[in-house]
Design a protein around this motif. Structure first.
Motif, PDB file in Angstrom:
ATOM      1  N   MET A 195       0.715  -1.293  -0.015  1.00 11.83           N
ATOM      2  CA  MET A 195      -0.160   0.044  -0.031  1.00 11.83           C
ATOM      3  C   MET A 195       0.849   1.152  -0.035  1.00 11.83           C
ATOM      4  N   ASP A 196       0.255   2.230  -0.246  1.00 12.71           N
ATOM      5  CA  ASP A 196       1.016   3.626  -0.367  1.00 12.71           C
ATOM      6  C   ASP A 196       0.959   4.121   1.137  1.00 12.71           C
ATOM      7  N   SER A 197       2.019   5.152   1.320  1.00 11.07           N
ATOM      8  CA  SER A 197       2.527   5.656   2.648  1.00 11.07           C
ATOM      9  C   SER A 197       1.676   6.971   2.901  1.00 11.07           C
ATOM     10  N   ASP A 198       0.738   7.240   2.056  1.00  9.12           N
ATOM     11  CA  ASP A 198       0.302   8.779   2.228  1.00  9.12           C
ATOM     12  C   ASP A 198      -1.049   8.613   2.974  1.00  9.12           C
ATOM     13  N   LEU A 199      -1.429   7.340   3.203  1.00 10.46           N
ATOM     14  CA  LEU A 199      -2.651   7.476   3.725  1.00 10.46           C
ATOM     15  C   LEU A 199      -3.993   7.516   2.773  1.00 10.46           C
ATOM     16  N   GLN A 200      -3.714   7.270   1.659  1.00 14.63           N
ATOM     17  CA  GLN A 200      -4.641   7.370   0.583  1.00 14.63           C
ATOM     18  C   GLN A 200      -5.319   6.058   0.650  1.00 14.63           C
ATOM     19  N   ASP A 201      -4.702   4.942   0.888  1.00 17.49           N
ATOM     20  CA  ASP A 201      -5.060   3.577   1.028  1.00 17.49           C
ATOM     21  C   ASP A 201      -5.062   3.349   2.437  1.00 17.49           C
TER      22      ASP A 201
ATOM     23  N   ASP B  29     -13.139   3.471  -1.361  1.00 14.53           N
ATOM     24  CA  ASP B  29     -13.058   5.126  -1.825  1.00 14.53           C
ATOM     25  C   ASP B  29     -11.676   5.302  -1.489  1.00 14.53           C
ATOM     26  N   ARG B  30     -10.907   5.653  -2.275  1.00 13.57           N
ATOM     27  CA  ARG B  30      -9.458   6.194  -2.018  1.00 13.57           C
ATOM     28  C   ARG B  30      -9.346   7.641  -1.641  1.00 13.57           C
ATOM     29  N   ASP B  31      -9.037   7.727  -0.352  1.00 15.49           N
ATOM     30  CA  ASP B  31      -8.800   9.045   0.425  1.00 15.49           C
ATOM     31  C   ASP B  31      -8.211   9.945  -0.066  1.00 15.49           C
ATOM     32  N   PRO B  32      -8.099  11.259   0.135  1.00 14.22           N
ATOM     33  CA  PRO B  32      -7.263  12.163  -0.286  1.00 14.22           C
ATOM     34  C   PRO B  32      -5.839  12.032   0.716  1.00 14.22           C
ATOM     35  N   ARG B  33      -4.850  12.578  -0.048  1.00 15.86           N
ATOM     36  CA  ARG B  33      -3.599  12.328   0.752  1.00 15.86           C
ATOM     37  C   ARG B  33      -3.418  13.118   2.193  1.00 15.86           C
ATOM     38  N   TYR B  34      -3.044  12.433   3.179  1.00 19.51           N
ATOM     39  CA  TYR B  34      -2.956  13.098   4.649  1.00 19.51           C
ATOM     40  C   TYR B  34      -2.329  14.339   4.586  1.00 19.51           C
TER      41      TYR B  34
HETATM   42 MG    MG Z   1      -0.855   8.981  -2.868  1.00 17.98          MG
END
Ligand code: MG
Ligand code: UDP
Length: 313
Positions: free
Chosen positions: A96-102, A199-204
């Protein structure tokens, strides 16, 4: 405790995300410790220039479930992900990505789905919050273009948020290609696959680390890696122009015999066709060049990445 094979490894490429790390750690820790007896989290620091590495090290100091691999420079998201997959020891491995989009809260959901008898569960983006129209639009077009060009079934609108079985990961790790398009490689592998919607969240915090240049590189890897259609464009144009030229020749012969008074040679039409055909030829050479570039990358057989430091034994 953390030796041997944990039931799950989480792999996270990370590049200049210092502001996301504290929340990311909290949310990962909370959901993982509540749902798993044992687990492993592998961060791959992709040559960050901020304090990402320092933060990661301090997390790994206090929490033995967390590990890091740090690259000698920025190799790009796909390569970082690859390193994580190479080093993950878990029985199931999630990326997963590290920007909390996932959202980390989906980890147990995906794990349970996998355990229903699949080898891979990917998370398909139902909605992408907080992303630019340009990004969403180009991504939509690209995934559909790639699907129509390639002969394998690469799932639409998915990124690298997925969980896979050890069997599938071992098969993936036997792939030796350097021009990475991991979501395509996964589809190529086959196995029993399903998806969940999210639903993919926005970047934190912070900005996207996928610059336009990196996106184009990924797109070219996707197309050249999974389709040879562009190479056939040259033959298509070649055939089309030969046909047009042949028809034109018939017309000239006809004019010469039956209407010689109409045979006025104009340089404009010649110039236009010369330039047009020249343009098409350059385009086709460019496409071939793109593939040759990929071949060069493969035959050099350089290591995939260079690790500067890690706490993985
Ligand atoms: Mg991202
Ligand atoms: N990333 C990386 N190396 C890069 C670019 C990005 O490891 O060269 C990481 C980044 O830290 C994030 C993930 O890859 O965890 C996805 O990147 P980003 O969120 O910037 O992409 P987007 O979500 O905008 O497509």
């Amino acid at each position: 405790m953390n030796t041997g094979k944990p039931p799950i490894s989480i792999v996270l490429p990370i590049y200049n995300e210092e502001k996301n790390i504290p929340v990311l750690y909290e949310r990962l820790h909370k959901v993982l410790s509540a749902n798993f007896q044992d687990y492993e989290v592998v961060f791959i620091n992709d040559g960050s220039s901020d304090n990402t590495l320092t933060f990661l090290k301090s997390i790994c100091e206090k929490d033995k479930h967390f590990k890091y691999i740090s690259f000698s420079r920025n190799f790009g998201h796909q390569t970082a992900l690859l390193a994580g997959l190479h080093h993950a020891k878990g029985d199931a491995v999630l990326s997963m990505d590290s920007d909390l989009q996932d959202p980390p809260e989906l980890i147990p959901v995906m794990y349970n789905k996998l355990k229903e008898g699949y080898d891979m569960v990917y998370a398909k983006r139902a909605e992408r919050k907080g992303e630019t129209f340009f990004k969403k639009f180009t991504a939509k077009i690209f995934y559909r273009l790639l699907k129509s060009l390639s002969n394998i079934d690469i799932p639409l609108d998915t990124g690298d948020f997925r969980i896979m079985s050890r069997k599938m990961l071992n098969a993936f790790n036997s792939m030796k290609e350097r021009n990475l398009y991991i979501r395509g490689q996964m589809a190529w592998l086959g196995f029993r696959t399903t998806y969940i919607l999210y639903d993919r969240d926005p970047r934190y915090s912070g900005e996207t680390k996928y610059t336009l240049k990196k996106m184009i590189k990924l797109a070219i890897n996707g197309i050249t890696g999974f389709s040879s259609f562009p190479l056939q464009i040259a033959s298509f144009f070649g055939m089309m122009f030969s046909m047009v030229a042949f028809l034109f020749m018939l017309k000239i012969i006809y004019s010469k015999i039956f209407e010689p008074e109409n045979l006025v040679s104009g340089w404009a039409s010649i110039m236009v066709s010369v330039m047009f055909i020249g343009g098409v030829q350059l385009l086709c050479i460019g496409i071939i060049g793109e593939y040759i570039n990929k071949i060069i990358n493969e035959v050099k057989e350089r290591p995939f990445y260079i690790i500067d430091e890690t706490n993985i034994q």
